[in-house]
Design a protein around this motif. Structure first.
Motif, PDB file in Angstrom:
ATOM      1  N   THR A 101       0.840  -1.252  -0.021  1.00 17.15           N
ATOM      2  CA  THR A 101       0.080  -0.098   0.050  1.00 17.15           C
ATOM      3  C   THR A 101       0.985   1.452  -0.161  1.00 17.15           C
ATOM      4  N   ALA A 102       1.830   1.349   1.029  1.00 16.85           N
ATOM      5  CA  ALA A 102       2.797   2.445   0.651  1.00 16.85           C
ATOM      6  C   ALA A 102       3.685   2.487  -0.609  1.00 16.85           C
ATOM      7  N   SER A 103       3.850   1.554  -1.234  1.00 19.75           N
ATOM      8  CA  SER A 103       4.343   1.699  -2.693  1.00 19.75           C
ATOM      9  C   SER A 103       3.359   2.295  -3.773  1.00 19.75           C
ATOM     10  N   SER A 104       2.249   1.889  -3.336  1.00 22.51           N
ATOM     11  CA  SER A 104       1.005   2.312  -4.322  1.00 22.51           C
ATOM     12  C   SER A 104       1.019   3.749  -4.075  1.00 22.51           C
ATOM     13  N   ALA A 105       0.969   4.144  -2.701  1.00 16.15           N
ATOM     14  CA  ALA A 105       0.556   5.692  -2.390  1.00 16.15           C
ATOM     15  C   ALA A 105       1.831   6.374  -2.943  1.00 16.15           C
ATOM     16  N   VAL A 106       3.048   6.014  -2.963  1.00 18.19           N
ATOM     17  CA  VAL A 106       3.977   6.937  -3.469  1.00 18.19           C
ATOM     18  C   VAL A 106       4.255   6.963  -4.858  1.00 18.19           C
ATOM     19  N   ASP A 107       3.662   5.870  -5.405  1.00 14.87           N
ATOM     20  CA  ASP A 107       3.582   5.918  -7.117  1.00 14.87           C
ATOM     21  C   ASP A 107       2.769   6.713  -7.701  1.00 14.87           C
ATOM     22  N   HIS A 118      12.656  13.458  -5.490  1.00 14.83           N
ATOM     23  CA  HIS A 118      13.605  12.894  -4.841  1.00 14.83           C
ATOM     24  C   HIS A 118      13.043  12.090  -3.570  1.00 14.83           C
ATOM     25  N   CYS A 119      11.792  12.663  -2.805  1.00 13.04           N
ATOM     26  CA  CYS A 119      11.329  11.989  -2.009  1.00 13.04           C
ATOM     27  C   CYS A 119      10.691  10.500  -2.605  1.00 13.04           C
ATOM     28  N   CYS A 120       9.795  10.529  -3.650  1.00 10.71           N
ATOM     29  CA  CYS A 120       9.228   9.283  -4.101  1.00 10.71           C
ATOM     30  C   CYS A 120      10.255   8.368  -4.586  1.00 10.71           C
ATOM     31  N   LYS A 121      11.678   8.691  -5.166  1.00 12.83           N
ATOM     32  CA  LYS A 121      12.616   7.949  -5.448  1.00 12.83           C
ATOM     33  C   LYS A 121      13.059   7.255  -4.405  1.00 12.83           C
ATOM     34  N   THR A 122      13.661   8.177  -3.356  1.00 14.72           N
ATOM     35  CA  THR A 122      14.241   7.588  -2.292  1.00 14.72           C
ATOM     36  C   THR A 122      13.292   6.621  -1.324  1.00 14.72           C
ATOM     37  N   VAL A 123      11.951   6.951  -1.259  1.00 17.88           N
ATOM     38  CA  VAL A 123      11.248   6.058  -0.492  1.00 17.88           C
ATOM     39  C   VAL A 123      10.736   4.756  -1.215  1.00 17.88           C
ATOM     40  N   THR A 124      10.818   4.879  -2.585  1.00 17.90           N
ATOM     41  CA  THR A 124      10.650   3.610  -3.270  1.00 17.90           C
ATOM     42  C   THR A 124      11.925   2.783  -2.992  1.00 17.90           C
ATOM     43  N   TYR A 141      10.881  10.691   6.489  1.00 20.12           N
ATOM     44  CA  TYR A 141      11.269  11.275   5.291  1.00 20.12           C
ATOM     45  C   TYR A 141       9.847  11.640   4.659  1.00 20.12           C
ATOM     46  N   LEU A 142       8.748  10.873   4.732  1.00 21.95           N
ATOM     47  CA  LEU A 142       7.604  11.155   3.994  1.00 21.95           C
ATOM     48  C   LEU A 142       6.959  12.551   4.612  1.00 21.95           C
ATOM     49  N   ARG A 143       7.064  12.600   6.220  1.00 20.60           N
ATOM     50  CA  ARG A 143       6.585  13.488   6.932  1.00 20.60           C
ATOM     51  C   ARG A 143       7.082  14.801   6.731  1.00 20.60           C
ATOM     52  N   ALA A 144       8.482  14.753   6.596  1.00 21.78           N
ATOM     53  CA  ALA A 144       9.373  15.968   6.416  1.00 21.78           C
ATOM     54  C   ALA A 144       8.962  16.440   4.960  1.00 21.78           C
ATOM     55  N   THR A 145       8.880  15.915   4.068  1.00 22.70           N
ATOM     56  CA  THR A 145       8.733  16.014   2.813  1.00 22.70           C
ATOM     57  C   THR A 145       7.245  16.879   2.736  1.00 22.70           C
ATOM     58  N   SER A 146       6.329  16.264   3.338  1.00 24.11           N
ATOM     59  CA  SER A 146       4.879  17.027   3.330  1.00 24.11           C
ATOM     60  C   SER A 146       4.900  18.255   4.161  1.00 24.11           C
ATOM     61  N   GLU A 147       5.627  18.353   5.064  1.00 24.11           N
ATOM     62  CA  GLU A 147       5.843  19.650   5.608  1.00 24.11           C
ATOM     63  C   GLU A 147       6.471  20.701   5.209  1.00 24.11           C
ATOM     64  N   ARG A 148       7.409  20.544   3.953  1.00 25.34           N
ATOM     65  CA  ARG A 148       8.236  21.499   3.418  1.00 25.34           C
ATOM     66  C   ARG A 148       7.302  21.910   1.933  1.00 25.34           C
ATOM     67  N   LEU A 149       6.324  21.243   1.545  1.00 31.08           N
ATOM     68  CA  LEU A 149       5.489  21.978   0.593  1.00 31.08           C
ATOM     69  C   LEU A 149       4.617  23.151   0.779  1.00 31.08           C
ATOM     70  N   VAL A 150       4.802  24.007   0.039  1.00 32.60           N
ATOM     71  CA  VAL A 150       4.224  25.445  -0.082  1.00 32.60           C
ATOM     72  C   VAL A 150       2.958  25.388  -0.808  1.00 32.60           C
ATOM     73  N   ALA A 202      10.774   3.588  10.553  1.00 33.51           N
ATOM     74  CA  ALA A 202      10.878   5.013  11.203  1.00 33.51           C
ATOM     75  C   ALA A 202      11.441   6.248  10.262  1.00 33.51           C
ATOM     76  N   LEU A 203      12.765   5.779   9.346  1.00 34.93           N
ATOM     77  CA  LEU A 203      12.978   6.487   8.675  1.00 34.93           C
ATOM     78  C   LEU A 203      12.205   7.067   7.561  1.00 34.93           C
ATOM     79  N   ILE A 204      11.628   5.833   6.789  1.00 38.45           N
ATOM     80  CA  ILE A 204      10.669   6.119   5.975  1.00 38.45           C
ATOM     81  C   ILE A 204       9.455   7.318   6.150  1.00 38.45           C
ATOM     82  N   ARG A 205       9.077   6.708   7.335  1.00 41.85           N
ATOM     83  CA  ARG A 205       8.013   7.531   7.965  1.00 41.85           C
ATOM     84  C   ARG A 205       8.410   8.979   7.977  1.00 41.85           C
TER      85      ARG A 205
END
Length: 96
Positions: free
Chosen positions: A32-38, A59-65, A81-90, A76-79
């Motif tokens: 499910t995580a992979s599908s959401a990232v795709d 970069h986030c999508c490639k790294t998480v994949t 990474y996803l959280r930090a990316t989401s927080e940086r979006l404007v 924990a690292l993956i979560r």
């Protein structure tokens, strides 16, 4: 506001997908995580204008994949990474 600020609807979809990927990782559901990232990668490709935010998301999508495909995946690292990316979006009209 940055020129590449995301429209609110695009931001909402990406935020939802990144959040769902993080929750799936926490449950150990890498499929499910992979599908959401795709899906986030597809939205990024089709809806995010060129610029820093698009590069961040790509970069986030490639790294998480890559992390999801690794044998010694650190959830924990993956979560984080996803959280930090989401927080940086404007988003237009403000930030995330």
């Amino acid at each position: 506001m940055p020129a590449d600020a995301l429209p609110p609807d695009v931001y909402a979809v990406l935020d939802q997908l990144l959040t769902e990927a993080g929750r799936a990782v926490a449950r150990g559901d890498h499929e499910t995580a992979s599908s959401a990232v795709d899906s986030a990668a597809t939205v990024t490709e089709n809806k995010v204008p060129p610029g820093p935010q698009r590069r961040l998301l790509e970069h986030c999508c490639k790294t998480v994949t890559d992390l999801l495909e690794a044998e010694d995946t650190d959830a924990a690292l993956i979560r984080e990474y996803l959280r930090a990316t989401s927080e940086r979006l404007v988003v237009e009209g403000g930030s995330s």
